[in-house]
Design a protein around this motif. Structure first.
Motif, short mmCIF file in Angstrom:
data_model
loop_
_atom_site.label_atom_id
_atom_site.label_comp_id
_atom_site.label_asym_id
_atom_site.label_seq_id
_atom_site.Cartn_x
_atom_site.Cartn_y
_atom_site.Cartn_z
N ALA A 135 1.03 -1.22 0.12
CA ALA A 135 -0.07 -0.10 -0.14
C ALA A 135 0.88 1.21 -0.03
CB ALA A 135 -0.90 0.15 1.29
N LEU A 136 1.94 1.15 0.63
CA LEU A 136 2.71 2.62 0.78
C LEU A 136 3.97 2.57 -0.37
CD1 LEU A 136 3.04 2.56 4.66
CD2 LEU A 136 1.47 3.61 3.01
N TYR A 137 3.65 1.71 -1.23
CA TYR A 137 4.82 1.99 -2.40
C TYR A 137 4.38 2.99 -3.18
CZ TYR A 137 7.95 0.69 -6.08
OH TYR A 137 9.05 0.70 -7.13
N PHE A 138 4.68 4.19 -3.01
CA PHE A 138 4.43 5.39 -3.60
C PHE A 138 5.54 5.88 -4.52
CE2 PHE A 138 0.94 5.30 -0.58
CZ PHE A 138 -0.07 5.88 -1.37
N ARG A 139 5.17 6.57 -5.61
CA ARG A 139 5.83 7.60 -6.13
C ARG A 139 5.93 8.75 -5.62
NH1 ARG A 139 3.64 5.16 -11.13
NH2 ARG A 139 2.56 7.29 -10.91
N ASP A 140 6.90 9.74 -5.68
CA ASP A 140 6.92 10.96 -5.02
C ASP A 140 5.67 11.71 -5.77
OD1 ASP A 140 9.07 10.44 -3.59
OD2 ASP A 140 10.58 11.38 -4.95
N SER A 141 5.30 11.69 -6.98
CA SER A 141 4.29 12.32 -7.58
C SER A 141 2.89 12.04 -6.88
CB SER A 141 4.21 12.23 -9.01
OG SER A 141 4.09 10.82 -9.44
N ASP A 142 2.69 10.73 -6.47
CA ASP A 142 1.59 10.13 -5.85
C ASP A 142 1.27 10.77 -4.26
OD1 ASP A 142 1.45 8.84 -7.97
OD2 ASP A 142 2.06 6.77 -7.33
N MET A 143 2.25 11.36 -3.71
CA MET A 143 2.15 11.65 -2.09
C MET A 143 1.16 12.64 -2.19
SD MET A 143 4.41 9.76 -0.56
CE MET A 143 5.87 8.74 -0.58
N GLY A 144 0.99 13.61 -3.03
CA GLY A 144 -0.01 14.73 -2.96
C GLY A 144 -1.29 14.34 -3.26
N ALA A 145 -1.55 12.89 -3.96
CA ALA A 145 -2.61 12.67 -4.33
C ALA A 145 -3.81 12.08 -3.27
CB ALA A 145 -2.58 11.77 -5.58
N LEU A 146 -3.31 12.22 -2.02
CA LEU A 146 -3.98 11.61 -0.89
C LEU A 146 -5.28 12.54 -0.66
CD1 LEU A 146 -1.51 9.29 1.22
CD2 LEU A 146 -3.57 8.50 -0.04
N ASN A 147 -6.31 12.46 -1.21
CA ASN A 147 -7.41 13.23 -0.83
C ASN A 147 -8.33 12.47 -0.01
OD1 ASN A 147 -8.70 11.57 -2.82
ND2 ASN A 147 -9.03 13.39 -4.34
N VAL A 148 -9.51 12.77 0.15
CA VAL A 148 -10.45 12.15 1.18
C VAL A 148 -10.93 10.99 0.48
CG1 VAL A 148 -12.80 12.11 2.34
CG2 VAL A 148 -11.20 14.25 2.18
N ARG A 149 -11.20 10.89 -0.69
CA ARG A 149 -11.85 9.63 -1.50
C ARG A 149 -10.60 8.69 -1.56
NH1 ARG A 149 -14.48 10.18 -7.09
NH2 ARG A 149 -12.57 10.61 -7.80
#
Length: 106
Positions: A47-61
C-alpha cells in the motif's frame, strides 16, 4: 491531476492480497500474532509503495480506499470480525494509520 483510478487499482490489488492471506490465516489456532503482523506488513508495504508524485494525491476519497484495506488487514491481525470498528481494529493491531505513514515518508 486526480489519481483515483490509480488508487482504485491499488485498492483492488490490496483486497486480493488480503483475501489470499486471509485464506492462509484461520481465525482459530495457528498462526500467532507475530506471523499475522508479518502478513500485515506485507500488505502495508504494498500500500505504501508510492512514487513521489503520488504523495500529494491523498485526498479524502483516496484515503478511504486505503482505510478499507487497512481495516481488513487489522481485523484479520486481531482475529476480529466485520463488526469491529476501523479505528478500534487498527489500534488493537498496533498499526499506525497508513496516511500518516505516507506523510512521514514524504
Amino acid at each position: 491531476m486526480e489519481f483515483f483510478p490509480h488508487f482504485a487499482q491499488l485498492a483492488l490489488r490490496l483486497e486480493n492480497a488480503a483475501a489470499a492471506l486471509g485464506r492462509l490465516l484461520p481465525n482459530e489456532g495457528r498462526p500467532d500474532l507475530p506471523c499475522r503482523r508479518l502478513y500485515a506488513g506485507v500488505v502495508r508495504s504494498m500500500a505504501l509503495y508510492f512514487r513521489d508524485s503520488d504523495m500529494g494525491a491523498l485526498n479524502v476519497r483516496n484515503k478511504s480506499l486505503l482505510r478499507i484495506n487497512q481495516w481488513i488487514i487489522a481485523a484479520r491481525t486481531i482475529r476480529g470480525h466485520c463488526t469491529v470498528l476501523w479505528m478500534a481494529a487498527t489500534l488493537l493491531a498496533s498499526n499506525l494509520l497508513w496516511e500518516l505513514q505516507v506523510e512521514v515518508l514524504a
